[in-house]
Design an enzyme around this catalytic site. Structure first.
Site, mmCIF file in Angstrom:
data_model
loop_
_atom_site.group_PDB
_atom_site.id
_atom_site.type_symbol
_atom_site.label_atom_id
_atom_site.label_comp_id
_atom_site.label_asym_id
_atom_site.label_seq_id
_atom_site.Cartn_x
_atom_site.Cartn_y
_atom_site.Cartn_z
ATOM 1 N N ASP A 23 17.392 4.492 16.112
ATOM 2 C CA ASP A 23 18.485 4.149 15.209
ATOM 3 C C ASP A 23 18.392 4.950 13.913
ATOM 4 O O ASP A 23 17.304 5.298 13.447
ATOM 5 C CB ASP A 23 18.419 2.658 14.876
ATOM 6 C CG ASP A 23 19.495 2.249 13.885
ATOM 7 O OD1 ASP A 23 20.674 2.277 14.269
ATOM 8 O OD2 ASP A 23 19.147 1.940 12.729
ATOM 9 N N GLU A 54 20.534 8.566 17.580
ATOM 10 C CA GLU A 54 21.800 8.162 16.973
ATOM 11 C C GLU A 54 22.028 9.056 15.757
ATOM 12 O O GLU A 54 21.586 8.765 14.655
ATOM 13 C CB GLU A 54 21.762 6.690 16.547
ATOM 14 C CG GLU A 54 23.126 6.190 16.094
ATOM 15 C CD GLU A 54 23.069 5.153 14.975
ATOM 16 O OE1 GLU A 54 24.043 4.408 14.820
ATOM 17 O OE2 GLU A 54 22.070 5.109 14.235
#
Length: 690
Positions: A349, A404
């Site tokens: 993330d 990401e």
């Protein structure tokens, strides 16, 4: 008269090809070879240092076996904690009545405190599931602070008492034994993005056993081969969606025990499903009492000091990736989830925030290569990601890593040896932005620019695999809308039953929901992702219980029961999603080369392309159906329909006869060697095999 010799011209040095494959394949990277080489040299220096001082990645990444609590063979318990700023430390807990003078710890020259608690009558002195803490005093002032151990594997929260987590010594008599081997990595990932807590139609927090029993069979039946589990690493604030981590080695106790999570993963493996952890190493919770912030009384233990160590938008702390002990902590954290829980890899993330010193705040990316190199890049973070990927792939060769990243950094998904950062996939984050922008800003799909849609779906770097999606959890959150809600809005409350009229809004919504998803699946990348519930057009939005909504669970759940009510039209979208994935299983377009698009007709609203040995024909026109519509193909012969969005089982009007055989004519059309003439009903897609 003496003859003057002609000047000898200096030999022009022959330019040597770059040592990095990414530069040899992309000459536009040549001006930045110095930056790529420098980060590779820093990476190599870290590898050399780890080899020399820690005996390699294998041992260095097993810090969780020496730090934190360890039960020794004779049932003594050792506890080690790195806290260099603390002057003294002691272990306290239920086991010693929370007395601060009975179990002092010794500090070594590296700032590590340790203690061995002897067994009592051959049994561990600290009972299983009892509370513990580390109590420390600070230099100069003698101030006492008490913290949740940084490497703790179990923390619990009682909101009736306090939102602060308690550390728990976890030592069950029965250790979980995995029954199923890891499945081989999928040829192309089809990812089901899921959150255990919301995976129930009831207004409460879901559990690991419920997910294992109810959701895993659903995922398998829909044809997804990979699960991305969100919000597993423990986080104090449920409404953070799992992105404010307090205890990095603890699986969230909201949903059950660590062993129940292990059983979930083991069961998924038995179904042939790969399981990825949504790992958050981009930042950490600002909490001090139950997090890493100010753990030893300083602001610069795990994090950078001052403003460099704080994310101004997320109100969180930023790791110091250039510190030896921080690398031990983070790399061991990855190894822990891979080894102890048998996860098959990670979705990292917040990678954009890690890659740049500006963290992507107030910065747009035009695609110019100068944006990806130079002073705006956080080289320490880039090198950490290189080390992480190298460690993961060398110790667990079948593991997958996904970045990401919204910036589009070149070579992010190329190996370190090639000059890259080492990820297997990146998320194609521009695609959901495009779809939501279209639905927000265009009053009608008649205005859609098919050329721009196709460009956005196919605009990706060669040899760097993308996972494409039309919406994820980001679009489902309160304040935004899912694609289904943008398309059908209020009528989802009144006209999603087969007993009500099929209104123009619902008819359009069902049709475009299917077409958008299949076009994204077919054109957008080498992998596909769906957030749970969106496959069937889940109504409304996601909103976790919080003060602003009176701690309501009304929108913090997934109403899977909607697909099981055979009077509701959600079943059609659910069935199409499964058919889409199962058709990909057979024809494997995601692992095929980039599509060749032979037609983007803006007036007819027709897109035609070839990929995965299939011919794809989309008619986005809102009202026009076409008879004998000529489409080009390079493959001669007989064709038949293998997937049609107009099937009755998918909520269509059954205007396409799938028993009809179609034959090519050997004449060039739209740059292809042959053509066919087809019936194209409005707002439908047909996929042909030959």
């Amino acid at each position: 008269m003496a003859t003057v010799p002609a000047p000898v011209s200096a030999a022009v040095p022959v330019k040597q090809p770059s040592e990095f494959e990414v530069i040899r394949e992309d000459p536009y990277l040549e001006p930045f070879e110095g930056a790529i080489k420098h980060r590779n040299n820093v990476f190599k220096s870290w590898v050399d240092k780890i080899n020399q001082t820690e005996h390699g990645f294998d041992k260095f990444s097993q810090g969780y076996k020496s730090f934190g609590f360890q039960v020794l063979p004779n049932n003594d318990i050792s506890y080690r904690e790195w806290a260099p700023n603390a002057e003294t430390a002691c272990l306290i807990g239920d086991f010693n009545g929370w007395h601060r003078d009975t179990h002092p710890m010794k500090k070594n020259q590296f700032g590590v405190f340790e203690i061995v608690v002897p067994a009592v009558n051959g049994a561990p002195a600290i009972p299983h599931d009892s509370k513990v803490k580390i109590s420390m005093t600070l230099p100069g002032t003698g101030e006492r602070i008490e913290r949740v151990p940084a490497w703790i594997s179990r923390v619990t929260q009682d909101l009736n008492v306090s939102p602060v987590y308690d550390a728990v010594f976890w030592n069950p008599q029965q250790k979980y034994k995995f029954k199923n081997a890891r499945p081989p990595p999928p040829k192309a990932v089809k990812v089901y993005e899921a959150h255990v807590g919301i995976s129930t139609p009831e207004q409460r927090v879901g559990t690991y056993p419920e997910f294992t029993r109810d959701i895993l069979p659903r995922i398998k039946g829909l044809g997804y081969n990979t699960i991305q589990l969100m919000a597993i690493m423990e986080h104090a604030y449920y409404a953070s969606f799992g992105y404010q981590i307090t205890s990095f080695f603890a699986s969230s106790s909201r949903y059950g025990t660590p062993e129940q999570l292990m059983e979930l993963i083991d069961t998924a493996h038995g179904m042939g499903i790969t399981v990825l952890l949504d790992v958050v190493h981009s930042h950490a919770s600002n909490n001090a009492l139950d997090g890493l912030n100010n753990f030893d009384g300083s602001d610069h233990q795990y994090f950078h000091s001052g403003g460099k160590g704080r994310h101004e938008l997320w109100d969180s702390r930023l790791f110091n990736y250039g510190h030896h002990e921080v690398l031990r902590f983070l790399l061991s954290n990855l190894r822990y989830w891979l080894e102890e829980f048998q996860f098959d890899g990670f979705r990292f993330d917040g990678v954009t925030s890690m890659l740049y010193t500006h963290h992507g705040i107030g910065t747009g990316f035009s695609g110019g290569y100068h944006e990806y190199f130079g002073p705006g890049v956080d080289e320490e973070a880039v090198v950490y990601l290189m080390l992480a990927n190298e460690m993961i792939h060398s110790l667990y060769p079948g593991s997958l890593t996904i970045a990401e990243d919204v910036s589009g950094m070149p070579a992010l998904c190329r190996t370190v040896q090639e000059g890259g950062v080492g990820f297997d996939y990146r998320l194609a984050m521009a695609v959901p932005d495009m779809w939501i922008k279209l639905l927000k800003e265009s009053t009608s799909d008649e205005d859609w620019d098919l050329g721009n849609i196709c460009f956005t779906l196919t605009n990706r770097r060669w040899k760097e695999k993308n996972i494409c999606y039309c919406e994820s959890h980001d679009q489902a959150l309160v304040g935004d809308k899912t694609i289904a809600f943008w398309l059908m809005d209020a009528e989802m409350y009144t006209n999603m039953s087969d007993l009500t009229a099929l209104t123009p809004v619902i008819d359009r919504g069902l049709s475009l929901h299917k077409m958008i998803r299949l076009l994204t699946h077919a054109l957008g990348g080498e992998g596909y992702l769906n957030f749970e519930g969106n496959e069937f057009g889940h109504p409304e939005w996601l909103d976790f219980p919080r003060a602003g909504n009176n701690s309501s669970f009304q929108y913090a759940r997934r109403q899977f029961n909607l697909t099981e009510d055979h009077l509701l039209r959600y079943k059609y979208l659910n069935a199409f999603d499964g058919a889409m994935n199962l058709t990909e299983d057979k024809y494997q377009w995601l692992s095929s080369p980039q599509a060749y698009i032979s037609l983007k007709n803006e007036s007819d609203k027709v897109i035609v392309f070839e990929r995965g040995n299939l011919l794809w024909v989309f008619n986005f026109h809102h009202s026009k159906s076409f008879t004998d519509y000529r489409v080009g193909t390079d493959w001669p012969g007989e064709y038949h329909v293998v997937l049609s969005s107009d099937d009755k089982d998918f909520g269509g009007h059954e205007r396409i006869d799938k028993t009809v055989k179609h034959f090519t004519t050997p004449m060039e059309w739209n740059g292809r060697k042959n053509f066919m003439q087809l019936y194209l009903p409005s707002r439908t897609v047909q996929v042909f095999a030959h």
